[in-house]
Write a protein that holds these residues in place. Structure first.
Motif, mmCIF file in Angstrom:
data_model
loop_
_atom_site.group_PDB
_atom_site.id
_atom_site.type_symbol
_atom_site.label_atom_id
_atom_site.label_comp_id
_atom_site.label_asym_id
_atom_site.label_seq_id
_atom_site.Cartn_x
_atom_site.Cartn_y
_atom_site.Cartn_z
ATOM 1 N N UNK A 1022 -9.613 62.002 17.776
ATOM 2 C CA UNK A 1022 -9.365 60.756 18.505
ATOM 3 C C UNK A 1022 -8.778 59.720 17.484
ATOM 4 N N UNK A 1023 -9.321 59.453 16.528
ATOM 5 C CA UNK A 1023 -8.780 58.493 15.497
ATOM 6 C C UNK A 1023 -7.503 58.687 15.165
ATOM 7 N N UNK A 1024 -7.199 60.149 14.966
ATOM 8 C CA UNK A 1024 -5.846 60.311 14.453
ATOM 9 C C UNK A 1024 -4.855 60.245 15.589
ATOM 10 N N UNK A 1025 -5.348 60.531 16.808
ATOM 11 C CA UNK A 1025 -4.436 60.303 17.953
ATOM 12 C C UNK A 1025 -4.081 59.105 18.026
ATOM 13 N N UNK A 1026 -4.871 58.196 18.196
ATOM 14 C CA UNK A 1026 -4.465 56.713 18.380
ATOM 15 C C UNK A 1026 -3.931 56.150 17.326
ATOM 16 N N UNK A 1027 -4.440 56.655 16.034
ATOM 17 C CA UNK A 1027 -3.478 56.046 14.827
ATOM 18 C C UNK A 1027 -2.089 56.518 15.049
ATOM 19 N N UNK A 1029 -0.363 57.256 17.597
ATOM 20 C CA UNK A 1029 0.491 56.676 18.869
ATOM 21 C C UNK A 1029 0.585 55.179 18.302
ATOM 22 N N UNK A 1030 -0.376 54.536 17.602
ATOM 23 C CA UNK A 1030 -0.271 53.334 17.312
ATOM 24 C C UNK A 1030 0.898 53.212 16.327
ATOM 25 N N UNK A 1031 0.706 53.972 15.028
ATOM 26 C CA UNK A 1031 1.730 53.808 13.999
ATOM 27 C C UNK A 1031 3.043 54.164 14.335
ATOM 28 N N UNK A 1032 3.226 55.427 15.191
ATOM 29 C CA UNK A 1032 4.495 55.907 15.181
ATOM 30 C C UNK A 1032 5.080 56.024 16.676
ATOM 31 N N UNK A 1033 4.141 55.266 17.525
ATOM 32 C CA UNK A 1033 4.819 55.314 18.802
ATOM 33 C C UNK A 1033 6.251 54.534 19.067
ATOM 34 N N UNK A 1089 -20.993 60.483 24.082
ATOM 35 C CA UNK A 1089 -20.824 58.934 24.342
ATOM 36 C C UNK A 1089 -19.994 58.517 23.271
ATOM 37 N N UNK A 1090 -20.098 58.812 22.184
ATOM 38 C CA UNK A 1090 -19.143 58.273 21.064
ATOM 39 C C UNK A 1090 -17.810 58.607 21.027
ATOM 40 N N UNK A 1091 -17.557 59.878 21.654
ATOM 41 C CA UNK A 1091 -16.162 60.216 21.982
ATOM 42 C C UNK A 1091 -15.621 59.278 22.807
ATOM 43 N N UNK A 1092 -16.469 59.101 24.007
ATOM 44 C CA UNK A 1092 -15.880 58.521 24.932
ATOM 45 C C UNK A 1092 -15.322 57.020 24.587
ATOM 46 N N UNK A 1093 -16.230 56.417 23.790
ATOM 47 C CA UNK A 1093 -16.269 55.068 23.241
ATOM 48 C C UNK A 1093 -14.796 55.224 22.531
ATOM 49 N N UNK A 1094 -14.536 56.111 21.558
ATOM 50 C CA UNK A 1094 -13.594 56.023 20.873
ATOM 51 C C UNK A 1094 -12.097 56.227 21.609
ATOM 52 N N UNK A 1095 -12.256 56.899 22.730
ATOM 53 C CA UNK A 1095 -11.049 57.236 23.552
ATOM 54 C C UNK A 1095 -10.757 56.039 24.089
ATOM 55 N N UNK A 1096 -11.786 55.438 24.833
ATOM 56 C CA UNK A 1096 -11.483 54.365 25.590
ATOM 57 C C UNK A 1096 -10.794 53.095 24.851
ATOM 58 N N UNK A 1097 -11.572 52.898 23.680
ATOM 59 C CA UNK A 1097 -11.042 51.871 22.738
ATOM 60 C C UNK A 1097 -9.594 52.028 22.280
ATOM 61 N N UNK A 1098 -9.249 53.262 21.962
ATOM 62 C CA UNK A 1098 -7.841 53.802 21.714
ATOM 63 C C UNK A 1098 -6.818 53.442 22.635
ATOM 64 N N UNK A 1101 -6.328 49.731 23.210
ATOM 65 C CA UNK A 1101 -5.621 49.336 22.074
ATOM 66 C C UNK A 1101 -4.063 49.592 22.323
ATOM 67 N N UNK A 1102 -3.824 50.676 22.594
ATOM 68 C CA UNK A 1102 -2.614 50.855 22.982
ATOM 69 C C UNK A 1102 -1.855 49.962 24.192
ATOM 70 N N UNK A 1103 -2.609 49.690 25.115
ATOM 71 C CA UNK A 1103 -2.288 49.191 26.439
ATOM 72 C C UNK A 1103 -2.056 47.540 25.722
ATOM 73 N N UNK A 1104 -2.776 47.305 24.793
ATOM 74 C CA UNK A 1104 -2.656 46.056 24.304
ATOM 75 C C UNK A 1104 -1.567 45.772 23.340
ATOM 76 N N UNK A 1105 -1.352 46.652 22.347
ATOM 77 C CA UNK A 1105 -0.375 46.318 21.428
ATOM 78 C C UNK A 1105 1.021 46.934 22.055
ATOM 79 N N UNK A 1106 1.090 47.845 22.888
ATOM 80 C CA UNK A 1106 2.185 48.162 23.485
ATOM 81 C C UNK A 1106 2.653 47.545 24.734
ATOM 82 N N UNK A 1107 1.908 46.656 25.175
ATOM 83 C CA UNK A 1107 2.134 46.113 26.576
ATOM 84 C C UNK A 1107 3.710 45.842 27.022
ATOM 85 N N UNK A 1108 4.423 45.116 25.772
ATOM 86 C CA UNK A 1108 5.867 44.960 26.232
ATOM 87 C C UNK A 1108 6.660 46.151 26.465
ATOM 88 N N UNK A 1109 5.997 47.521 25.971
ATOM 89 C CA UNK A 1109 6.835 48.381 26.235
ATOM 90 C C UNK A 1109 6.308 49.187 27.616
#
Length: 1690
Positions: A1022-1027, A1029-1033, A1089-1098, A1101-1109
């Protein structure tokens, strides 16, 4: 003859002649005067000649008759001395060649006379010899006379003379023929055509011959006559002659002058007509003779063979065959048949011996043998002479081993004569076995008890005969034992050697010719086999003929040879002999192979193999008692399925083995199908010797577990490395084989291996690995043409890899992987990088290995991959998919070590080789890395593989442009191919561009890992996926984001939600091994639960940072809804961790700033109303500026809402919709989560404080976006949620973290959040439009509800909460919060807010002030009973503040009646507070008490300043209530007239005083508006005074009674208070307007005086001082008595 012609020599000759003549004349002086005279005249003659002639010698020769005369006369004297002198002189003349023909004739006549007189015989021979050798003047009769003279001297009685004469005859015969040869030489230039004479008459005319030739002819003819015992024609005067001598002479002539016979028909005729019949005739006794036949049986006695003649005849035959075979074809056939017959067993031993010697002479002449073959064997009706010779030798050898039965009479009869003709067994054996049974070391053959020694008789290749040379023996010689066998043996060897070297030489010549002719024609790619074919057709018939002859020769001889050689090999006990036999078999096998004669080739090879003895199970099973004299060098078990017994290897076996190796090594190219046999034999040897394969396929000595019966002698042990070396060299030499031969070798090895595999089935015994090892070795040395053998080779090895026997498979895999590695490292031409087909071919078997399930094989495969990567990684190119496929093929169930090795490979690839592989393979790398993440064998591997995926993504990012270019190029190619084929291009995520697809694959892989069963993997993925997408999306095309959102992120969220909600709630004891699991992760549910947390947060975060896209994508609002739905379901999940995290995500997406439409913001597209693709400007990615083309333009998107409205509004409208969606979600979460459950048990889920806090904290951010549309309903909803949230209790085990200790007045963060929310609201209302102000009252209500919590904490459904002090930790109990701080803070907020808003219409209309007072009444009335004393104090101060602001407002609105209901409430509140029913705590200090009293005083002051002065604006009832209250306050005494409850209250002096003063002030100062008021104040005063009187009286009583004891403190205080009250009263009365004071009052005051005076006696100083103060004011009453009381009662 320069020596005799030189002047010195001539001079010397003349001198010698003269001295000879002088000597002669001296000798004959006395006896023979005529001679003397002749001699003297001779001297004169010589001198004359010398003087007259220049050519002295020629002159001498002319006059030689005269010159010689004196000497001839001298000889005639018959005087020995004179004769000798004369002969010497004559010889001198001859040697100077000064003898003429006539003189020579005279000399011969004279010599004849001397011969007849038997004088000077040796000198005569010498003279004849000199005469004939020095010149050619002697011819015809003279010559024949000279020859006869010699012959006759040969038959004298004197031995010396005989021998000398024999030698002279031989020499003379030679001279005659030499003259002829010389004559031919002289006439060679003038070639005369010989006149062919018709008819074949017996006597050929000799007239055509030249003189010398004629002499020779006559001589030879007469020799034949003589041998045939006929009269000579030419040699007149012969008296006797022996056959033996004649035969010898014939033989020497034939042998020395073959060309004479070959060149001259006359001589050829002699050969045919005279010599051959003669020989045949003379042979007859030998032919007819049978050794075994008894004399009586035949009527006529048979002539016995005679050794000297027989032997000479054979010599003649040898010469005839050797020299004149071409002339005498038919005759030779007869001779050869005879020779063969002479070998028969019934011929005498010596005859057989010389026959064998003769045959040996033929055997060393291969060309001759070839002619036999051509002339006889190849002719239709002819005897197969060549075959017969070979077969005869074989039978001869066989017969020597067969001992005739002893009972045969012939043996006994002839034992005396021919004791050596039959090998008698007894002496032979006794000779063989030495004393003590030790075997003698003689080389020998031994077969079935017959022992035949091997004699060294000749050097190989030359037929040096022993018995054919015994010309001096008359009796047949004794033939030593073994001689005939040895010669026959050598015949065979020489025959083989001769034939093979001849044929191979000719073959070689032809081949070189072929190559020179065909090199230009045939392309180099043709195999040599094709070249052979081609060249054959080009060659002349010559070669076809030659080949036919060679084949015939081989076909004729191989059977016989093989039989004989095999027998000898069997019998041989000598290493050298064995070596020779094997060598012969080997050369024959090779020759047959070269000629393509498969049957014979195989037969020879089989023979060698048989000699090694592999056929059958009984492999050289030698019993220890055996008579074999072979040294046993090794004992082992045979290579068979059920080995029975043991196998012994003798040194002979090892020799055979070496021969086989040699054969295979040198002649591999011609072995063809025989390879199988050869290899099977070698395999057996290797097996018995225990050679094991080592790296590269070489065999090294190494014993594994084999039978107990395995023994190796040291002799063999030292030989093993050599054998192993030869074996390796043998297969190394396969690189020189042509392709066809190589295929034969490979096929043979494969079938051998198949046999070994069959044997190894079903048992775990050591298998034979020979074939596999050698396949490997062959492959390695043939790398340069590996293509032609790769498929059969690897195909077979793959089969081996699947074998159940582990050792077998292991070697199969070893061989296969070694070959692949070698193939890849080999320096191919062209190199692999340019020959992709070959590279894929080489790598293919590696991939095929993936279909094999044995883990050991797979391990080998992977190790191979690792090594390939380490050595060849940079140049794999198109081979990458195969290599990666191998890693990816590892399945979960294949064991840890396999997965680990495969993973090592992958790590190597990712760290080192990504840049070198084609970009099309990157997706495979992603897949493989992902598949390792899913393996559940080893957690670390899964985690590391996720790390690899991150590294890969990083690589994609850094090399984005190049990868994209390459992929697009490849895509175009594939697209084109697909179109050509008419199929649709199929790849995952198709419509997206290829580079984006690569990313999507990566995301999808990580997404799969995010729902792995193992929590650690999920977390990492999860961490890697979101990282990533975040870093290279930013690299993705704009449209691709749609796929990312829906196919990757939402898909993942769905799966995680599903798994989390269905996860197991069972406790997990420990995490495998002894890893302890933290209690927060001890169930699957908690881990999910931990996974769910991670995924949702990720995702958030993408919705937040990539809103303009994302927002410009068409369905952003739908995505937003889905996301909110996920947040809601997570927030409402019954798991604190998840729910809290959901809110965090919620917060995150709400912090998004709505895009500002501003031209200078590059992130947002400019607002255009034209449908054009818009470039969203350079997104900041490290070093990359990839503009994103957006296909759907903003204009289009805006048009979807409404074309009429301006775009900006639309966007804001859209935003508003988003925010309202968020508000609805928030409301749902809030209302659901804070709604109290209906029933409670241990497991009831109650939301945690952090969750609620977070929930409430979201509101302010959210509110910012929706404030414009936020109405009362929404406020109502909000209020419900805030109220419920604050009411939620906390669990006892969480309480210490939230509440440090109960006594500290701290707000929890939740409470703060609630207040903040309200604060935000009120601030918004404050700056908002008018219509928003109606919300104020609602906010007050909300806050006042919270204020009430200070005294009455809220209930949460039916839940029982305990006070924190009683709650026990670690039990599931719920603790009510300390709401006091919160309520107090709320109160402060209320006050602040009221200060700001008191005048607002809504506030006035909605009776806010009344509500505040009502709310404050509760704590105020409870006072000391409040949970916290700060509460009532704060309530008081708040009340004061509120009233100070609110009362003026209330007065202002008095007329409107809006405040009517407030006054009674206020009065009651004052009443409840100032005269509280609660009792102060016992431990209240004086200071505290005084402080509290001062608060009461403040309240009274407020009344006196803010209320009473404005009594006319205030309802009368209210004023009345206030007065009553003040009255009550001012009378503070323990009087029974007051209620019981007041007795305990401590006296509040200051308060009473204040009340008193206020009361007095308002009692007397104002005009009394109502009689009731006046009554109140009057009544109050009288009561007060009456009470003071009582207190004083009682005090005086008690004081008196107590005597010395001090009174109780309480009483003392009371009296002091009374005294003070009195003084106060008097002061007040004085200050008041006199008309206001009732006269009765004064009377009561003055009446106190006496009582006060009585108190003076009291002992308490405090009382005294108070008394003093009380008494002082009375001075004002001390006036002189007036006549009339002015102040009387009215």
């Amino acid at each position: 003859m320069s020596g005799t012609n030189s002047p010195e020599a001539v001079k010397k000759l003349l001198e010698n002649m003269q001295s000879d003549l002088r000597a002669l004349s001296l000798e004959c002086k006395k006896k023979f005067p005529p001679v003397k005279e002749a001699a003297e005249s001779g001297i004169i003659k010589v001198k004359t000649i010398a003087a007259r002639n220049t050519e002295i010698l020629a002159a001498l020769k002319e006059n030689s008759s005269e010159v010689v005369q004196p000497f001839l006369m001298g000889c005639g004297t018959k005087e020995p001395k004179i004769t000798q002198l004369c002969l010497a002189a004559i010889q001198r003349l001859m040697s100077h060649e000064v003898v003429s023909e006539t003189a020579a004739g005279n000399i011969i006549n004279m010599l004849w006379q001397l011969m007849e007189n038997s004088l000077e015989e040796l000198k005569l021979l010498q003279t004849v010899l000199v005469l004939l050798t020095t010149n050619t003047v002697v011819h015809d009769e003279a010559l024949s006379k000279a020859i006869v003279l010699c012959f006759r001297l040969h038959f004298t009685k004197d031995n010396i003379t005989n021998n000398t004469a024999a030698a002279t005859v031989r020499q003379v015969v030679t001279v005659v023929f030499e003259r002829m040869v010389a004559e031919d030489e002289r006439h060679r230039d003038i070639i005369e055509q010989p006149v062919l004479v018709q008819g074949n008459s017996n006597r050929r005319s000799v007239s055509t011959l030249k003189p010398c030739a004629k002499d020779a002819y006559m001589l030879f003819q007469d020799l034949c006559q003589l041998v045939n015992a006929d009269a000579p024609y030419w040699l007149v005067g012969m008296t006797e002659m022996t056959r033996t001598f004649g035969l010898e002479l014939l033989e020497s002539v034939l042998n020395d002058f073959p060309q004479v016979f070959l060149q001259h028909q006359e001589f050829s005729f002699l050969l045919k007509e005279r010599v051959c019949p003669l020989v045949i005739k003379l042979f007859s006794p030998n032919i007819k003779f049978r050794q075994g036949s008894s004399t009586s049986s035949s009527p006529a006695p048979v002539e016995k063979p005679y050794f000297p003649i027989c032997m000479r005849l054979l010599r003649v035959v040898s010469v005839l065959i050797k020299q004149f075979y071409s002339l005498l074809v038919t005759e030779c056939e007869i001779f050869l048949s005879l020779l063969v017959k002479f070998l028969d067993a019934d011929k005498p031993q010596w005859l057989r011996a010389v026959a064998v010697e003769s045959i040996h002479r033929l055997c060393v002449q291969p060309q001759l043998l070839r002619s036999f073959c051509q002339s006889y064997d190849m002719k239709q009706h002819s005897t197969k002479v060549f075959r017969d010779i070979v077969n005869a030798l074989g039978s001869f050898i066989q017969s020597l081993f067969l001992v005739p039965p002893t009972g045969n009479p012939a043996t006994t009869n002839q034992a005396g004569n021919n004791n050596s003709s039959v090998p008698v067994s007894a002496p032979a054996n006794s000779g063989m076995v030495g004393i003590g049974g030790g075997v003698t070391l003689l080389p020998a053959f031994e077969y079935r008890g017959t022992w035949i020694p091997i004699l060294t008789i000749t050097v190989q290749g030359s037929a040096k005969a022993t018995y054919l040379e015994m010309l001096d023996k008359v009796e047949p010689p004794t033939i030593p034992e073994g001689y005939a066998m040895s010669v026959a043996f050598h015949c065979l060897l020489d025959l083989v050697r001769g034939i093979t070297s001849m044929i191979e030489g000719e073959l070689g010549e032809i081949e070189t010719e072929c190559h020179t002719t065909t090199e230009g024609a045939s392309s180099p790619t043709q195999s040599s086999e094709q070249q052979d074919l081609q060249s054959t057709s080009d060659q002349t018939d010559k070669e076809i003929v030659s080949r036919a002859v060679w084949e015939e020769m081989v076909n004729a001889c191989w059977c016989g040879l093989l039989a004989a050689l095999s027998l000898l090999l069997d019998a041989s006990t000598d290493e050298a002999a064995t070596e020779n036999i094997l060598k012969a078999e080997l050369t024959m096998a090779a020759l047959c192979g070269r000629l393509g004669l498969v049957t014979s080739r195989d037969a020879f090879i089989t023979a060698i193999c048989k000699a090694y003895s592999i056929q059958g199970q009984s492999v050289m099973m030698i019993s220890p008692s055996s008579e074999s004299h072979q040294q046993v060098v090794a004992v082992g078990q045979p290579l068979a399925v059920q080995p029975q017994g043991t196998v012994m290897l003798t040194s002979k076996n090892i020799q055979c083995m070496r021969t086989l190796l040699n054969l295979a090594h040198c002649h591999g190219a011609v072995l063809g199908t025989s390879w199988q046999l050869v290899l099977a034999t070698l395999q057996h040897l290797v097996w018995i010797l225990g050679l094991k394969p080592s790296s590269g396929g070489a065999l090294k000595p190494g014993r594994a577990v084999e039978g107990p019966s395995t023994v190796l002698t040291t002799a063999v042990m030292t030989d093993l490395p050599v054998i192993s070396n030869i074996l390796s060299r043998l297969f190394e030499s396969s690189q020189y084989l042509d392709d066809v031969s190589l295929h034969h070798l490979i096929n043979a090895l494969c079938s051998l291996s198949l046999e070994a595999m069959d044997m190894a089935y079903g048992n775990n015994k050591e298998p034979s690995l020979f074939a596999v090892a050698k396949l490997l070795e062959t492959g390695l040395v043939n790398m340069h043409r590996i293509e032609i053998l790769w498929r059969p080779l690897t195909g077979h090895l793959l089969e081996v890899c699947q074998h159940p026997n582990s050792r077998m498979r292991e070697w199969g895999a070893e061989a296969l992987t070694s070959l692949i590695k070698a193939g890849l490292t080999f320096n191919h031409e062209p190199p692999l990088s340019q020959n992709q087909r070959l590279q894929l071919l080489l790598l293919n078997p590696l991939k095929e290995m993936s279909n094999i399930n044995h883990p050991d094989i797979r391990l080998k495969q992977l190790e191979c991959v690792l090594q390939i990567l380490q050595s060849q990684g940079d140049s794999l190119g198109p081979g990458w998919p195969l290599v990666l496929g191998v890693m990816g093929a590892i399945r979960n169930d294949q064991g840890e070590s396999l997965i680990r090795t495969a993973f090592q490979c992958l790590q190597l690839v990712v760290t080192d080789f990504l840049p070198t592989m084609p970009c099309t393979c990157l997706q495979i790398v992603v897949d493989v890395a992902g598949s390792f993440g899913l393996h559940n064998q080893e957690l670390n591997i899964s985690l590391t593989s996720i790390g690899l995926l991150w590294n890969i993504s990083d690589y994609f990012f850094q090399r984005g442009e190049t990868i994209e270019k390459e992929l697009n190029k490849e895509e175009a190619v594939q697209q084109k191919q697909a179109e050509e084929k008419g199929v649709v291009l199929n790849r995952p995520f198709h419509p997206a561009p290829p580079f984006d697809c690569l990313w999507l694959c990566l995301y999808a892989k990580l997404g799969e890992l995010c729902v792995d069963p193992r929590p650690a993997v999920r977390k990492s993925a999860g961490q890697t996926l979101f990282s990533t997408i975040g870093a290279h999306g930013t690299l993705l095309q704009h449209s691709t984001w749609h796929t990312v959102i829906w196919k990757v992120l939402f898909h993942l969220l769905d799966r995680v939600r599903e798994s989390s909600t269905t996860a197991d709630k069972e406790k997990i004891e420990s995490g495998g091994g002894n890893i302890l699991i933290h209690h927060s992760r001890d169930t699957a549910e908690k881990q999910w639960a931990e996974t769910w947390v991670l995924t949702l947060a990720g995702v958030a975060r993408i919705f937040n940072t990539r809103r303009y896209l994302l927002q410009p994508l068409g369905d952003f609002s739908r995505a937003w809804d889905v996301l909110l739905d996920h947040i809601q379901s997570a927030a409402l999940s019954k798991n604190n961790e998840v729910s809290l995290a959901a809110l965090k995500s919620f917060q995150e997406i709400l912090q998004i700033v709505s895009p500002v439409r501003d031209s200078d913001k590059p992130e947002t597209p400019p607002v255009v109303n034209v449908p054009v693709p818009v470039l969203i400007g350079p997104v900041a990615g490290p070093g990359l500026s990839r503009p994103f083309v957006r296909t759907d333009s903003i204009g289009e998107r805006l048009g979807r809402y409404s074309n009429s409205e301006p775009p900006i509004v639309t966007d804001e409208l859209e935003d508003l919709n988003l925010w309202w969606a968020a508000w609805n979600t928030w409301y749902r979460i809030g209302s659901e989560s804070t709604k109290p459950p209906i029933t409670f048990d241990k497991l009831t889920f109650i939301p945690s404080q952090p969750f609620l806090t977070a929930l409430i904290q979201i509101f302010p951010a959210l509110y910012q976006h929706i404030k414009t549309g936020f109405n009362m309903d929404d406020l109502q909803k909000l209020g419900v949620i805030l109220h419920s949230a604050v009411s939620v209790p906390i669990s006892s085990d969480a309480s210490p973290f939230i509440l440090p200790s109960y006594t500290e007045a701290v707000l929890t963060s939740l409470q703060e959040a609630v207040l903040t929310a309200l604060d935000v609201l009120q601030k918004a209302i404050c700056v908002g439009p008018e219509n928003m102000q109606i919300m104020y009252p609602a906010i007050f209500d909300q806050l006042l509800a919270f204020v009430e919590f200070s005294c009455k904490p809220p209930q949460y459904g039916q839940l029982e909460t305990k006070h924190i002090a009683n709650a026990k930790y670690n039990q599931a109990e719920w603790v009510a919060l300390n709401y006091v701080p919160f309520a107090e803070r709320s109160l402060e907020v209320v006050v602040d807010l009221y200060q700001k808003t008191a005048c607002h219409k809504a506030v006035v209309n909605e009776k806010v002030l009344q509500n505040i007072i009502k709310a404050l009444r509760v704590p105020l009335s409870l006072k000391y009973s409040c949970p916290s004393e700060s509460t009532w104090k704060l309530a008081v101060s708040s009340l004061l503040k509120v009233l100070s602001i609110g009362l003026p407002v209330a007065r202002q609105h008095a007329s409107s009646g809006k405040f009517d209901s407030m006054w009674p409430e206020l009065a009651n509140t004052f009443e409840d507070f100032l005269f509280t029913k609660s009792i102060p705590p016992d431990n209240l200090s004086i200071q505290e008490f005084q402080r509290n009293e001062s608060i009461d005083v403040e309240v009274v002051q407020l009344i006196s300043t803010e209320i009473l002065p404005y009594a006319n604006f205030i309802p009368k009832e209210f004023v009345g209530q206030i007065m009553t209250m003040l009255n009550k306050g001012s009378i503070h005494s323990q009087s029974s007239s007051f209620t019981e409850a007041e007795i305990d209250i401590r006296l509040r002096e200051e308060f009473s005083k204040m009340c008193f003063e206020t009361l007095l002030q308002f009692s007397f100062s104002n005009k009394v508006t109502t009689p009731q008021e006046g009554y109140i104040s009057r009544m109050a005063l009288s009561v007060l005074l009456k009470r003071s009187q009582d207190v004083l009286h009682r005090y005086i009583e008690d004081e008196r009674l107590s005597g010395k004891c001090p009174l109780p403190r309480q009483q003392v205080t009371e009296i002091i208070f009374v005294l003070k009250a009195v003084s106060t009263l008097i002061d007040s009365l004085k200050k008041t307007q006199p008309e206001n004071v009732d006269g009765n009052t004064w009377a009561q005051v003055i009446a106190l005086y006496p009582t006060l005076v009585e108190c003076i006696t009291c002992s308490s100083s405090e009382v005294c001082s108070a008394l003093k103060e009380a008494l002082v004011p009375f001075k004002d009453f001390m006036q002189p008595p007036a006549s009339k009381v002015q102040n009387g009662e009215s």
